[in-house]
Design a protein around this motif. Structure first.
Motif, PDB file in Angstrom:
ATOM      1  N   THR A  44     -16.604  -3.538  -4.120  1.00 55.03           N
ATOM      2  CA  THR A  44     -15.289  -3.449  -3.486  1.00 55.03           C
ATOM      3  C   THR A  44     -15.262  -2.385  -2.412  1.00 55.03           C
ATOM      4  O   THR A  44     -14.467  -2.443  -1.484  1.00 55.03           O
ATOM      5  CB  THR A  44     -14.189  -3.139  -4.522  1.00 55.03           C
ATOM      6  OG1 THR A  44     -14.591  -2.017  -5.287  1.00 55.03           O
ATOM      7  CG2 THR A  44     -13.966  -4.320  -5.439  1.00 55.03           C
ATOM      8  N   GLY A  45     -16.153  -1.414  -2.505  1.00 53.32           N
ATOM      9  CA  GLY A  45     -16.193  -0.359  -1.497  1.00 53.32           C
ATOM     10  C   GLY A  45     -16.992  -0.733  -0.288  1.00 53.32           C
ATOM     11  O   GLY A  45     -16.685  -0.320   0.832  1.00 53.32           O
ATOM     12  N   LEU A  46     -18.045  -1.539  -0.441  1.00 56.24           N
ATOM     13  CA  LEU A  46     -18.929  -1.875   0.666  1.00 56.24           C
ATOM     14  C   LEU A  46     -18.496  -3.098   1.418  1.00 56.24           C
ATOM     15  O   LEU A  46     -18.804  -3.267   2.598  1.00 56.24           O
ATOM     16  CB  LEU A  46     -20.358  -2.071   0.150  1.00 56.24           C
ATOM     17  CG  LEU A  46     -21.049  -0.838  -0.431  1.00 56.24           C
ATOM     18  CD1 LEU A  46     -22.407  -1.221  -0.981  1.00 56.24           C
ATOM     19  CD2 LEU A  46     -21.205   0.225   0.644  1.00 56.24           C
ATOM     20  N   PHE A  76      -4.831  -1.942  -7.935  1.00 50.81           N
ATOM     21  CA  PHE A  76      -5.660  -3.051  -8.406  1.00 50.81           C
ATOM     22  C   PHE A  76      -5.607  -4.233  -7.437  1.00 50.81           C
ATOM     23  O   PHE A  76      -6.607  -4.937  -7.263  1.00 50.81           O
ATOM     24  CB  PHE A  76      -5.197  -3.476  -9.798  1.00 50.81           C
ATOM     25  CG  PHE A  76      -5.320  -2.392 -10.828  1.00 50.81           C
ATOM     26  CD1 PHE A  76      -6.543  -1.802 -11.089  1.00 50.81           C
ATOM     27  CD2 PHE A  76      -4.208  -1.951 -11.522  1.00 50.81           C
ATOM     28  CE1 PHE A  76      -6.667  -0.794 -12.032  1.00 50.81           C
ATOM     29  CE2 PHE A  76      -4.309  -0.938 -12.458  1.00 50.81           C
ATOM     30  CZ  PHE A  76      -5.548  -0.359 -12.711  1.00 50.81           C
ATOM     31  N   ILE A  77      -4.461  -4.458  -6.811  1.00 48.05           N
ATOM     32  CA  ILE A  77      -4.366  -5.520  -5.809  1.00 48.05           C
ATOM     33  C   ILE A  77      -5.265  -5.194  -4.621  1.00 48.05           C
ATOM     34  O   ILE A  77      -5.983  -6.055  -4.102  1.00 48.05           O
ATOM     35  CB  ILE A  77      -2.910  -5.706  -5.360  1.00 48.05           C
ATOM     36  CG1 ILE A  77      -2.067  -6.251  -6.517  1.00 48.05           C
ATOM     37  CG2 ILE A  77      -2.821  -6.650  -4.161  1.00 48.05           C
ATOM     38  CD1 ILE A  77      -0.577  -6.287  -6.217  1.00 48.05           C
ATOM     39  N   PHE A  78      -5.221  -3.949  -4.176  1.00 43.67           N
ATOM     40  CA  PHE A  78      -6.065  -3.530  -3.054  1.00 43.67           C
ATOM     41  C   PHE A  78      -7.542  -3.670  -3.395  1.00 43.67           C
ATOM     42  O   PHE A  78      -8.336  -4.180  -2.597  1.00 43.67           O
ATOM     43  CB  PHE A  78      -5.742  -2.087  -2.678  1.00 43.67           C
ATOM     44  CG  PHE A  78      -6.686  -1.506  -1.668  1.00 43.67           C
ATOM     45  CD1 PHE A  78      -6.625  -1.884  -0.336  1.00 43.67           C
ATOM     46  CD2 PHE A  78      -7.648  -0.578  -2.055  1.00 43.67           C
ATOM     47  CE1 PHE A  78      -7.495  -1.350   0.599  1.00 43.67           C
ATOM     48  CE2 PHE A  78      -8.521  -0.039  -1.132  1.00 43.67           C
ATOM     49  CZ  PHE A  78      -8.446  -0.424   0.207  1.00 43.67           C
ATOM     50  N   LEU A  79      -7.921  -3.229  -4.590  1.00 45.02           N
ATOM     51  CA  LEU A  79      -9.317  -3.309  -5.011  1.00 45.02           C
ATOM     52  C   LEU A  79      -9.796  -4.757  -5.040  1.00 45.02           C
ATOM     53  O   LEU A  79     -10.891  -5.078  -4.541  1.00 45.02           O
ATOM     54  CB  LEU A  79      -9.470  -2.657  -6.385  1.00 45.02           C
ATOM     55  CG  LEU A  79     -10.875  -2.482  -6.964  1.00 45.02           C
ATOM     56  CD1 LEU A  79     -10.923  -1.213  -7.810  1.00 45.02           C
ATOM     57  CD2 LEU A  79     -11.277  -3.673  -7.823  1.00 45.02           C
ATOM     58  N   THR A  80      -8.994  -5.643  -5.608  1.00 42.66           N
ATOM     59  CA  THR A  80      -9.383  -7.053  -5.700  1.00 42.66           C
ATOM     60  C   THR A  80      -9.378  -7.724  -4.328  1.00 42.66           C
ATOM     61  O   THR A  80     -10.223  -8.577  -4.042  1.00 42.66           O
ATOM     62  CB  THR A  80      -8.430  -7.794  -6.654  1.00 42.66           C
ATOM     63  OG1 THR A  80      -8.306  -7.070  -7.880  1.00 42.66           O
ATOM     64  CG2 THR A  80      -8.956  -9.189  -6.968  1.00 42.66           C
ATOM     65  N   THR A  81      -8.424  -7.353  -3.476  1.00 42.28           N
ATOM     66  CA  THR A  81      -8.375  -7.907  -2.123  1.00 42.28           C
ATOM     67  C   THR A  81      -9.638  -7.554  -1.342  1.00 42.28           C
ATOM     68  O   THR A  81     -10.208  -8.399  -0.634  1.00 42.28           O
ATOM     69  CB  THR A  81      -7.140  -7.386  -1.372  1.00 42.28           C
ATOM     70  OG1 THR A  81      -5.959  -7.741  -2.102  1.00 42.28           O
ATOM     71  CG2 THR A  81      -7.060  -7.983   0.021  1.00 42.28           C
ATOM     72  N   PRO A  84     -16.883  -9.308 -11.575  1.00 39.70           N
ATOM     73  CA  PRO A  84     -17.104  -7.849 -11.500  1.00 39.70           C
ATOM     74  C   PRO A  84     -15.836  -7.067 -11.190  1.00 39.70           C
ATOM     75  O   PRO A  84     -15.568  -6.018 -11.798  1.00 39.70           O
ATOM     76  CB  PRO A  84     -18.138  -7.704 -10.368  1.00 39.70           C
ATOM     77  CG  PRO A  84     -18.823  -9.021 -10.308  1.00 39.70           C
ATOM     78  CD  PRO A  84     -17.777 -10.032 -10.654  1.00 39.70           C
ATOM     79  N   ALA A  85     -15.031  -7.576 -10.246  1.00 41.24           N
ATOM     80  CA  ALA A  85     -13.785  -6.889  -9.901  1.00 41.24           C
ATOM     81  C   ALA A  85     -12.784  -6.959 -11.053  1.00 41.24           C
ATOM     82  O   ALA A  85     -12.081  -5.978 -11.335  1.00 41.24           O
ATOM     83  CB  ALA A  85     -13.173  -7.500  -8.640  1.00 41.24           C
ATOM     84  N   ILE A  86     -12.714  -8.098 -11.735  1.00 45.76           N
ATOM     85  CA  ILE A  86     -11.795  -8.244 -12.866  1.00 45.76           C
ATOM     86  C   ILE A  86     -12.151  -7.276 -13.986  1.00 45.76           C
ATOM     87  O   ILE A  86     -11.278  -6.638 -14.582  1.00 45.76           O
ATOM     88  CB  ILE A  86     -11.807  -9.701 -13.370  1.00 45.76           C
ATOM     89  CG1 ILE A  86     -11.111 -10.618 -12.359  1.00 45.76           C
ATOM     90  CG2 ILE A  86     -11.125  -9.809 -14.729  1.00 45.76           C
ATOM     91  CD1 ILE A  86     -11.190 -12.083 -12.708  1.00 45.76           C
ATOM     92  N   ILE A  87     -13.448  -7.140 -14.271  1.00 44.28           N
ATOM     93  CA  ILE A  87     -13.875  -6.221 -15.323  1.00 44.28           C
ATOM     94  C   ILE A  87     -13.565  -4.781 -14.930  1.00 44.28           C
ATOM     95  O   ILE A  87     -13.122  -3.972 -15.752  1.00 44.28           O
ATOM     96  CB  ILE A  87     -15.375  -6.399 -15.610  1.00 44.28           C
ATOM     97  CG1 ILE A  87     -15.617  -7.777 -16.231  1.00 44.28           C
ATOM     98  CG2 ILE A  87     -15.887  -5.312 -16.540  1.00 44.28           C
ATOM     99  CD1 ILE A  87     -17.065  -8.086 -16.509  1.00 44.28           C
ATOM    100  N   MET A 111       0.820  -1.209   0.000  1.00 49.97           N
ATOM    101  CA  MET A 111       0.000   0.000   0.000  1.00 49.97           C
ATOM    102  C   MET A 111       0.858   1.265   0.000  1.00 49.97           C
ATOM    103  O   MET A 111       0.471   2.285  -0.593  1.00 49.97           O
ATOM    104  CB  MET A 111      -0.927  -0.004   1.217  1.00 49.97           C
ATOM    105  CG  MET A 111      -1.965  -1.109   1.203  1.00 49.97           C
ATOM    106  SD  MET A 111      -3.105  -0.976  -0.196  1.00 49.97           S
ATOM    107  CE  MET A 111      -3.926   0.563   0.195  1.00 49.97           C
ATOM    108  N   LEU A 112       2.014   1.196   0.668  1.00 45.46           N
ATOM    109  CA  LEU A 112       2.899   2.362   0.707  1.00 45.46           C
ATOM    110  C   LEU A 112       3.433   2.726  -0.680  1.00 45.46           C
ATOM    111  O   LEU A 112       3.756   3.888  -0.940  1.00 45.46           O
ATOM    112  CB  LEU A 112       4.064   2.113   1.662  1.00 45.46           C
ATOM    113  CG  LEU A 112       3.747   2.172   3.161  1.00 45.46           C
ATOM    114  CD1 LEU A 112       4.974   1.771   3.980  1.00 45.46           C
ATOM    115  CD2 LEU A 112       3.285   3.568   3.560  1.00 45.46           C
TER     116      LEU A 112
END
Length: 284
Positions: A280-282, A160-165, A200-203, A119-120
């Motif tokens: 990914t936000g909720l 993108f890693i954070f979003l998918t995680t 959905p996350a991949i798209i 993340m840093l």
């Protein structure tokens, strides 16, 4: 009383719609102006810049613009951009989903520490990495090739890693336990269970990566020296030559064509953009 309240609500809706319409026109006006300029003669672009409707429709701008420059057709630049963009999207999706699966589902030593380090890296300005990366790619002989623009995508991206995680953390772990009972290992769980749920996350990742790579100007300018390897964004800039007469009509015409893939992707996948960002936000 009810009729007056209903009238007030309707008036409020009308005001809101009028405001949103005006705001949307202001936002889209630069694109409309560019579309109008792509159909004007070069002299008319500056003498009648305030008029969106051309005095004389000039479709030759698209023909002349597509001819390109230095004997290279603009189709070559589109091909280069598509090669770089598609391969970068594929690399980002593969690497980001695999790394995100490791952070979200596999327990290993110092996992929070490594996740924090990842993340840093999002806080590092691109200018800090620019010179070391260029020196590295120059040492291994990758300058003036597509490799510096494609290969880094296969090593993941922090955002993108954070979003998918975050998306993976919202998927119940009971699915993993059930798969373990059925005899699946971690790789089978990832391929057979997680990847279909991650669509959905991949798209969403694919769309954002497509936008950012397609619009990227500085990286191709830094690594690509040959005109035959130029991307669309770099080729459009090359239409402007301060030492010679610039064909502004052709440049605007190619700028409009460069927007077509972005607009098509947005309208085809806009449902998945909203779904991917919201989930990914909720969750997590």
């Amino acid at each position: 009383m009810n009729s007056s309240a209903k009238t007030i609500r309707q008036s409020g809706r009308i005001v809101v719609h009028v405001f949103v319409t005006l705001f949307a026109f202001v936002m889209i006006y630069p694109v409309l102006w560019m579309l109008s300029s792509s159909l004007k003669d070069t002299t008319e672009i500056f003498t009648h810049a305030h008029q969106l409707i051309p005095l004389k429709w000039n479709f030759d701008n698209y023909v002349n613009g597509f001819k390109g420059f230095a004997g290279i057709s603009f189709s070559v630049f589109f091909k280069n951009s598509f090669i770089i963009t598609i391969l970068s999207v594929i690399g980002t999706v593969i690497s980001s989903t695999m790394v995100a699966y490791g952070f979200a589902r596999i327990r290993f030593k110092w996992a929070p520490f490594w996740f924090g380090c990842m993340m840093l890296t999002m806080m590092l300005p691109g200018e800090v990495l620019m010179i070391p990366q260029y020196i590295f790619f120059h040492k291994i002989g990758w300058i003036n090739t597509f490799l510096p623009l494609i290969v880094p995508a296969f090593f993941g991206g922090a955002f993108f890693i954070f979003l998918t995680t975050q998306f993976l953390r919202g998927i119940p772990k009971e699915l993993d336990e059930s798969a373990y009972i059925d005899g699946c290992d971690k790789y089978q769980i990832f391929i057979r269970i997680m990847v279909p749920l991650l669509v959905p996350a991949i798209i969403t990742v694919s769309i954002f990566k497509f936008y950012w790579t397609w619009d990227d100007f500085f990286s191709p300018l830094l690594y690509l020296n040959s005109p035959k390897l130029a991307t669309v964004s770099l080729a459009i800039k090359n239409f402007s030559d301060p030492t010679m007469k610039t064909d502004w009509g052709a440049m605007f015409a190619m700028s409009i064509l460069s927007l077509v893939p972005i607009v098509v992707v947005f309208f085809v996948f806009q449902k998945y953009i909203v779904e991917g960002i919201s989930t990914t936000g909720l969750k997590g």
